[in-house]
Design a protein around this motif. Structure first.
Motif, PDB file in Angstrom:
ATOM      1  N   SER A  23       4.224  12.010 -22.952  1.00  0.00           N
ATOM      2  CA  SER A  23       5.147  10.934 -23.286  1.00  0.00           C
ATOM      3  C   SER A  23       5.604  11.040 -24.734  1.00  0.00           C
ATOM      4  CB  SER A  23       4.462   9.581 -23.068  1.00  0.00           C
ATOM      5  OG  SER A  23       5.233   8.529 -23.593  1.00  0.00           O
ATOM      6  N   PHE A  24       6.780  10.460 -25.017  1.00  0.00           N
ATOM      7  CA  PHE A  24       7.245  10.357 -26.390  1.00  0.00           C
ATOM      8  C   PHE A  24       6.507   9.248 -27.143  1.00  0.00           C
ATOM      9  CE2 PHE A  24      11.246  12.213 -24.577  1.00  0.00           C
ATOM     10  CZ  PHE A  24      11.198  13.392 -25.304  1.00  0.00           C
ATOM     11  N   ARG A  25       5.859   8.351 -26.421  1.00  0.00           N
ATOM     12  CA  ARG A  25       5.180   7.225 -27.048  1.00  0.00           C
ATOM     13  C   ARG A  25       3.967   7.698 -27.846  1.00  0.00           C
ATOM     14  NH1 ARG A  25       6.258   1.953 -24.603  1.00  0.00           N
ATOM     15  NH2 ARG A  25       4.358   1.308 -25.683  1.00  0.00           N
ATOM     16  N   PHE A  26       3.756   7.080 -29.009  1.00  0.00           N
ATOM     17  CA  PHE A  26       2.559   7.397 -29.782  1.00  0.00           C
ATOM     18  C   PHE A  26       1.319   6.805 -29.112  1.00  0.00           C
ATOM     19  CE2 PHE A  26      -0.466   6.122 -33.148  1.00  0.00           C
ATOM     20  CZ  PHE A  26      -0.824   7.388 -33.592  1.00  0.00           C
ATOM     21  N   ASP A  27       1.447   5.593 -28.526  1.00  0.00           N
ATOM     22  CA  ASP A  27       0.296   4.924 -27.928  1.00  0.00           C
ATOM     23  C   ASP A  27       0.108   5.330 -26.471  1.00  0.00           C
ATOM     24  OD1 ASP A  27       2.589   3.666 -27.061  1.00  0.00           O
ATOM     25  OD2 ASP A  27       1.697   1.663 -27.009  1.00  0.00           O
ATOM     26  N   ALA A  28       0.117   6.633 -26.225  1.00  0.00           N
ATOM     27  CA  ALA A  28      -0.055   7.153 -24.863  1.00  0.00           C
ATOM     28  C   ALA A  28      -1.143   8.217 -24.859  1.00  0.00           C
ATOM     29  CB  ALA A  28       1.256   7.736 -24.340  1.00  0.00           C
ATOM     30  N   PHE A  29      -2.007   8.140 -23.855  1.00  0.00           N
ATOM     31  CA  PHE A  29      -3.053   9.146 -23.683  1.00  0.00           C
ATOM     32  C   PHE A  29      -2.457  10.387 -23.013  1.00  0.00           C
ATOM     33  CE2 PHE A  29      -5.228   5.079 -23.886  1.00  0.00           C
ATOM     34  CZ  PHE A  29      -6.258   5.344 -24.798  1.00  0.00           C
ATOM     35  N   ARG A  30      -3.095  11.519 -23.257  1.00  0.00           N
ATOM     36  CA  ARG A  30      -2.570  12.783 -22.717  1.00  0.00           C
ATOM     37  C   ARG A  30      -3.098  13.104 -21.329  1.00  0.00           C
ATOM     38  NH1 ARG A  30      -1.393  11.733 -28.138  1.00  0.00           N
ATOM     39  NH2 ARG A  30      -0.419  13.523 -29.159  1.00  0.00           N
ATOM     40  N   ASN A  31      -4.312  12.622 -20.997  1.00  0.00           N
ATOM     41  CA  ASN A  31      -4.916  13.059 -19.732  1.00  0.00           C
ATOM     42  C   ASN A  31      -5.709  11.938 -19.067  1.00  0.00           C
ATOM     43  OD1 ASN A  31      -5.468  15.032 -17.758  1.00  0.00           O
ATOM     44  ND2 ASN A  31      -7.483  15.444 -18.666  1.00  0.00           N
ATOM     45  N   LEU A  32      -5.142  10.744 -19.069  1.00  0.00           N
ATOM     46  CA  LEU A  32      -5.799   9.576 -18.484  1.00  0.00           C
ATOM     47  C   LEU A  32      -5.072   9.150 -17.223  1.00  0.00           C
ATOM     48  CD1 LEU A  32      -8.006   7.321 -19.018  1.00  0.00           C
ATOM     49  CD2 LEU A  32      -6.115   5.987 -20.014  1.00  0.00           C
ATOM     50  N   ASN A  33      -5.844   8.807 -16.171  1.00  0.00           N
ATOM     51  CA  ASN A  33      -5.263   8.308 -14.928  1.00  0.00           C
ATOM     52  C   ASN A  33      -4.419   7.068 -15.216  1.00  0.00           C
ATOM     53  OD1 ASN A  33      -5.308   6.529 -12.369  1.00  0.00           O
ATOM     54  ND2 ASN A  33      -6.010   8.530 -11.624  1.00  0.00           N
ATOM     55  N   TYR A  34      -3.265   6.985 -14.567  1.00  0.00           N
ATOM     56  CA  TYR A  34      -2.309   5.921 -14.868  1.00  0.00           C
ATOM     57  C   TYR A  34      -2.871   4.518 -14.651  1.00  0.00           C
ATOM     58  CZ  TYR A  34       1.361   9.473 -15.142  1.00  0.00           C
ATOM     59  OH  TYR A  34       2.131  10.556 -15.502  1.00  0.00           O
ATOM     60  N   TYR A  35      -3.600   4.306 -13.539  1.00  0.00           N
ATOM     61  CA  TYR A  35      -4.000   2.944 -13.181  1.00  0.00           C
ATOM     62  C   TYR A  35      -5.483   2.774 -12.858  1.00  0.00           C
ATOM     63  CZ  TYR A  35       1.013   2.096 -12.895  1.00  0.00           C
ATOM     64  OH  TYR A  35       2.343   1.981 -13.199  1.00  0.00           O
ATOM     65  N   LEU A  36      -6.235   3.840 -12.813  1.00  0.00           N
ATOM     66  CA  LEU A  36      -7.630   3.762 -12.373  1.00  0.00           C
ATOM     67  C   LEU A  36      -8.460   2.844 -13.265  1.00  0.00           C
ATOM     68  CD1 LEU A  36      -9.495   4.927 -10.168  1.00  0.00           C
ATOM     69  CD2 LEU A  36     -10.167   6.694 -11.827  1.00  0.00           C
ATOM     70  N   HIS A  37      -8.162   2.812 -14.572  1.00  0.00           N
ATOM     71  CA  HIS A  37      -8.991   2.066 -15.512  1.00  0.00           C
ATOM     72  C   HIS A  37      -8.308   0.800 -16.043  1.00  0.00           C
ATOM     73  CE1 HIS A  37     -11.861   5.318 -15.460  1.00  0.00           C
ATOM     74  NE2 HIS A  37     -10.860   6.165 -15.618  1.00  0.00           N
ATOM     75  N   SER A  38      -7.245   0.368 -15.393  1.00  0.00           N
ATOM     76  CA  SER A  38      -6.641  -0.919 -15.749  1.00  0.00           C
ATOM     77  C   SER A  38      -7.699  -2.002 -15.587  1.00  0.00           C
ATOM     78  CB  SER A  38      -5.441  -1.213 -14.853  1.00  0.00           C
ATOM     79  OG  SER A  38      -4.456  -0.207 -15.008  1.00  0.00           O
ATOM     80  N   THR A  39      -7.672  -3.019 -16.471  1.00  0.00           N
ATOM     81  CA  THR A  39      -8.818  -3.921 -16.539  1.00  0.00           C
ATOM     82  C   THR A  39      -8.436  -5.388 -16.682  1.00  0.00           C
ATOM     83  OG1 THR A  39     -10.938  -4.299 -17.676  1.00  0.00           O
ATOM     84  CG2 THR A  39      -9.034  -3.741 -19.043  1.00  0.00           C
ATOM     85  N   THR A  40      -9.425  -6.249 -16.365  1.00  0.00           N
ATOM     86  CA  THR A  40      -9.328  -7.684 -16.647  1.00  0.00           C
ATOM     87  C   THR A  40     -10.356  -8.087 -17.693  1.00  0.00           C
ATOM     88  OG1 THR A  40     -10.873  -8.175 -14.845  1.00  0.00           O
ATOM     89  CG2 THR A  40      -8.513  -8.206 -14.326  1.00  0.00           C
ATOM     90  N   GLY A  41     -11.016  -7.106 -18.297  1.00  0.00           N
ATOM     91  CA  GLY A  41     -12.037  -7.389 -19.303  1.00  0.00           C
ATOM     92  C   GLY A  41     -11.561  -7.038 -20.700  1.00  0.00           C
ATOM     93  N   ASN A  42     -12.531  -6.904 -21.616  1.00  0.00           N
ATOM     94  CA  ASN A  42     -12.215  -6.525 -22.983  1.00  0.00           C
ATOM     95  C   ASN A  42     -11.953  -5.021 -23.064  1.00  0.00           C
ATOM     96  OD1 ASN A  42     -12.626  -9.175 -23.693  1.00  0.00           O
ATOM     97  ND2 ASN A  42     -14.705  -8.846 -24.467  1.00  0.00           N
ATOM     98  N   TYR A  43     -11.164  -4.641 -24.032  1.00  0.00           N
ATOM     99  CA  TYR A  43     -10.811  -3.228 -24.184  1.00  0.00           C
ATOM    100  C   TYR A  43     -10.528  -2.915 -25.654  1.00  0.00           C
ATOM    101  CZ  TYR A  43      -6.184  -5.375 -24.273  1.00  0.00           C
ATOM    102  OH  TYR A  43      -5.118  -6.175 -24.577  1.00  0.00           O
ATOM    103  N   LEU A  44     -10.695  -1.661 -25.989  1.00  0.00           N
ATOM    104  CA  LEU A  44     -10.356  -1.154 -27.323  1.00  0.00           C
ATOM    105  C   LEU A  44      -9.707   0.211 -27.158  1.00  0.00           C
ATOM    106  CD1 LEU A  44     -10.497  -1.088 -30.468  1.00  0.00           C
ATOM    107  CD2 LEU A  44     -12.766  -0.028 -30.212  1.00  0.00           C
ATOM    108  N   GLU A  45      -8.513   0.371 -27.703  1.00  0.00           N
ATOM    109  CA  GLU A  45      -7.877   1.684 -27.698  1.00  0.00           C
ATOM    110  C   GLU A  45      -7.468   2.037 -29.122  1.00  0.00           C
ATOM    111  OE1 GLU A  45      -4.503   1.757 -25.106  1.00  0.00           O
ATOM    112  OE2 GLU A  45      -3.668  -0.123 -25.842  1.00  0.00           O
ATOM    113  N   VAL A  46      -7.704   3.306 -29.477  1.00  0.00           N
ATOM    114  CA  VAL A  46      -7.429   3.799 -30.823  1.00  0.00           C
ATOM    115  C   VAL A  46      -6.663   5.115 -30.710  1.00  0.00           C
ATOM    116  CG1 VAL A  46      -8.417   4.552 -33.023  1.00  0.00           C
ATOM    117  CG2 VAL A  46      -9.538   2.730 -31.720  1.00  0.00           C
TER     118      VAL A  46
END
Length: 872
Positions: A771-794
């Motif tokens: 993706s052109f987006r900076f806040d995009a992972f390179r090799n992460l499943n699109y929806y498998l880890h979508s959550t309703t809990g707490n999260y941290l992405e860096v």
């Protein structure tokens, strides 16, 4: 050549060669070589000019006796006395090359080149040179000359005559732009520029795009970055980027001028190379000749300075770009000649201290160490170390800021630039130009004017048509190709029409946004956009996006209205349209097309919604911005089209369901339901400044933190939820280590959503195209880890000017760039810790880059993948 053009050429030639009186001639050196862009100054007056590329000059003067000063880089300055009467006087000066003497180097330390102490002292005084002029006015003559001399066979095959049709540019034609501009400068950094008159022979297509005049050069080599991202040899960090060599000195009018060779420590590091002449004791620039290279372009800058109230100010500036890129070869010359300076000096900074270099004069520096410097006292002939000068500046500028604030000035504004165009700037008569043109045209430029028939009289008919634009004619092929129709009067400054209608056809939309997926089958899209604009202050858009899914036999549409004025905007939309489950649209259309139709992998997951939404944005100040979006929608699940087949059909493979897979929700299917969602952002830039451009304010936050608080709330009982997120983002300029971009998002749900669409989704990627987006992972499943809990992405990425492969100079000069990156995701509810690290190389073929990425899940190695990133 027809009769009109012949008469035009004759009038033009006569007007350039039959002025009332003054001086003219050709400037050469002792070998008979012409000296292009040499400086000519009339002593004790505000008059002056510069020679053209052929060394010819011309200056209109009233009858009288004058002393004329001739200057050129690397040559002795000479003064000629001339008596001007009614006719022009021919004066052909011959300048000797400047002999440089090494003499006795009295300030060099053992093992250190004398240039280093000269440059350290000059660097320590650079900020004084910026601040010592409180305000000034001046008149400038600006000229740009350009030519596309050749186009490669490949580019001719690809574009053919389309280049000339769309741009009007003819191969081999010389194009000339001239402007007479008035400049008004006031500290700390306010510039008002007025285009008094302009002439050019640009093709109409380029004139319609805006740009039939030029602005004056504002390159200030005393600034740390005077030319884009180029590091000045006088930057505080210059010694980390440059090697300096003392080549001797020469004496001019009793002043000792040191010649310094400037060489970059590393090629293609946003650095210059060449020579600078520095006046000893006052540490002013006398003149400079610098070059730099970017990709396949070679550029050079030459500047000559002259004293005015004991301040050496630039009087001539020339820039040349030679390009050979993407199949186009040619050049562009840009010159600015400045005269009629009217300067108000700021005595606080117009100082001439005796600068003590701590590295050389250690005993003197030690004796001065405890001496306190008052920012209000004069420093003339006072011994000061470089450290004391820096402290003096800091205190003095702090005092200035305090005084400006007490006067009610907005101290947050760090730059202000306003440009005004005279309503009659195209219609000044020939006698005005005969008087004001400070650099005569070359024969090639005169011929270029004549060939294009582009003087105001010759273009008078076009200008009239441009001011009252008739309704464009419709052509049948435009249904297939698309078209922008312009109405009303074109803004001569910004280049746009105050009204336009753009139609994007199904063909152009298919190329840009795709034309097939497993839900719609093949589909057609088209759009209309009606836009109105008022300078850079106001813009409105009324638009419609239309889509027909051939497989579903369904019609989708979206209507919208957008309004922008100064610092606030709003938008209202309504329609029935298709949306990815992740509203950030992580799956690119090009990737979806390739993977769906060739590899039978349908990563795209979409649903349909009938909706109406309202978006409002207001930048309250340079520090605070408020954004909100409220949407009411009726959301409907969609299924794959029954019997849909890819172009390459594998018997061992089937398309996956249009229902995403997720670890927290075993079945993400949903029934048709309604939602009312409020998405609110509050952005805080605590250290931001602002700049003004034509009275509109813009935020400057480079290198400073960007903080954001986001609240997303579902307000209907059947789709109620609440999520909060805090974000921290910052760019760090690490000088020779490059630029580091850092972003962290932390959030969670106060109330869990019932529908998978409202989960917090992450910008994943499962294709080879990143993706052109900076806040995009390179090799992460699109929806498998979508959550309703707490999260941290860096997310963190460092772009290096020189790293591994780019240690090899030819590769670095070619334009390759290297980066390393690391991304992290923690999903608390899933005990999921994901890390990916990688190395990127961009600039391959000037079009794309490659990344090698290693991923780790909960501390264990997961995979290594290759990603391709195309340039934007």
């Amino acid at each position: 050549m027809n009769l009109t053009r012949t008469l035009f050429f004759l009038i033009l030639f006569i007007s350039f060669n039959s002025l009332a009186g003054g001086i003219r001639g050709t400037i050469k050196n002792t070998r008979g070589e012409v000296l292009p862009f040499a400086s000519i100054i009339v002593k004790s007056t505000q008059r002056g000019t510069m020679a053209n590329e052929d060394g010819k000059y011309e200056l209109a003067l009233q009858p009288g006796s004058y002393e004329i000063i001739f200057q050129y880089l690397g040559h002795k300055t000479i003064t000629k006395t001339v008596e001007v009467k009614e006719a022009f006087v021919t004066l052909d000066p011959v300048l000797e090359e400047q002999s440089v003497s090494l003499g006795e180097v009295k300030f060099s330390a053992k093992g250190e080149d004398a240039a280093l102490t000269i440059m350290r002292k000059t660097i320590s005084m650079a900020r004084f040179k910026i601040l010592e002029i409180n305000n000034y006015t001046a008149r400038t003559y600006v000229k740009g000359t350009g030519q596309v001399s050749d186009v490669s066979s490949l580019m001719k095959f690809i574009a053919g005559k389309k280049i000339e049709k769309e741009t009007g540019i003819k191969i081999g034609q010389v194009y000339v732009l001239e402007s007479i501009n008035d400049i008004n400068f006031k500290q700390p950094s306010s510039v008002n520029e007025k285009v008094v008159s302009a002439r050019n022979n640009l093709p109409k297509q380029l004139k319609d795009a805006g740009g039939d005049f030029l602005s004056s050069s504002r390159v200030n080599i005393y600034n740390p970055k005077p030319f884009g991202d180029m590091v000045s040899p006088l930057s505080p960090v210059a010694l980390s980027y440059y090697k300096f060599k003392y080549e001797g000195f020469f004496v001019e009018n009793g002043l000792t001028i040191n010649k310094i060779r400037v060489t970059p420590k590393s090629k293609n590091d946003n650095v210059f190379e060449g020579t600078m002449n520095i006046i000893e004791d006052s540490w002013y620039i006398h003149s400079l000749d610098l070059k730099f290279k970017t990709d396949d372009n070679q550029s050079s800058i030459k500047m000559i300075f002259s004293p005015n109230q004991e301040i050496w100010v630039p009087v001539s500036y020339s820039y040349r770009l030679d390009f050979d890129q993407l199949g186009f070869k040619g050049f562009f010359n840009y010159v600015t000649n400045i005269r009629n300076y009217n300067i108000t000096v700021n005595s606080k900074y117009h100082q001439k201290p005796v600068v003590i270099d701590e590295k050389i004069d250690k005993i003197e520096a030690q004796a001065l160490k405890s001496e306190k410097i008052d920012a209000k006292i004069a420093l003339k002939q006072k011994q000061l170390t470089r450290k004391q000068l820096s402290k003096f500046l800091k205190e003095a500028e702090k005092e200035d800021k305090k005084e400006r604030k007490e006067k009610g000035e907005d101290v947050a504004i760090v730059r202000s630039y306003n440009m005004e165009v005279d309503s009659l700037y195209r219609k000044k008569p020939n006698n005005f130009w005969n008087e004001e043109r400070q650099v005569p045209l070359t024969e090639l430029e005169i011929k270029g004017y004549a060939q294009a028939d582009s003087l105001d009289k010759a273009n008078e008919g076009n200008f009239k048509k441009d001011s009252i634009k008739s309704l464009p004619k419709f052509k049948f092929l435009q249904i297939l190709e698309g078209k922008t129709y312009n109405y009303g009067q074109r803004d001569s400054f910004y280049g746009f029409y105050n009204q336009s209608l753009t139609y994007s056809s199904p063909i152009t939309q298919s190329i840009g946004t795709g034309f097939v997926n497993t839900v719609d089958g093949y589909y057609l899209q088209a759009s209309l956009n009606y836009e109105t604009r008022l300078k850079n202050i106001k813009r409105t858009n009324l638009y419609a996006d239309l889509k027909y899914a051939l497989g579903r036999e369904a019609f989708n549409w979206k209507l919208g209205y957008y309004y922008l004025k100064n610092q606030h905007s709003y938008q209202i939309q309504a329609g029935k349209f298709i949306q990815q489950y992740n509203a950030n649209n992580p799956i690119q259309n090009a990737a979806n097309l390739v993977y769906t139709m060739l590899l039978e992998e349908n990563y795209l997951k979409i649903y349909e919604k009938d909706f109406i939404d309202f978006t409002y944005r207001n930048r309250f100040s340079e520090k605070v911005t408020f954004n909100t979006n409220i949407e009411f929608a009726n959301r409907k699940q969609l299924q794959n089209l029954e019997g849909f087949k890819p172009w390459i059909d594998s018997k061992e493979k089937d398309f996956s369901s249009n229902v995403p897979q997720n670890l927290e929700m075993s079945d993400t299917q949903f029934k048709t339901h309604s939602t009312l969602i409020a998405d609110i952002d509050l952005v805080w830039r605590p250290f931001a400044k602002k700049q003004k451009y034509n009275n509109r304010e813009y935020t400057i936050n480079t290198g400073n933190p960007f903080l954001k608080l986001k609240s997303v709330t579902g307000m209907l009982s059947e789709s109620s939820f609440s999520r909060l997120q805090g974000s921290y983002e910052q760019f760090f300029e690490l000088e020779k280590l490059g630029d580091l971009h850092f972003l962290a998002n932390y959030g969670g749900f106060l109330k869990k959503p019932d529908y998978f669409i409202d989960y917090r989704h992450f910008n994943g990627n499962q294709t080879i195209l990143r993706s052109f987006r900076f806040d995009a992972f390179r090799n992460l499943n699109y929806y498998l880890h979508s959550t309703t809990g707490n999260y941290l992405e860096v997310f963190a990425q460092n772009d290096f000017p020189k790293f591994l492969l780019t240690q090899i100079t030819p590769l670095r000069v070619y334009g390759l760039k290297e980066s390393i990156f690391a991304n992290y995701l923690n999903v608390a509810k899933q005990d999921f810790n994901y890390i990916e690290v990688g190395y990127g190389l961009t600039g391959i073929g000037k079009l794309f880059g490659l990344e090698v990425v290693g991923s780790f899940v909960n501390g264990k190695y997961d995979a290594t993948v290759l990603r391709i990133k195309f340039n934007k």
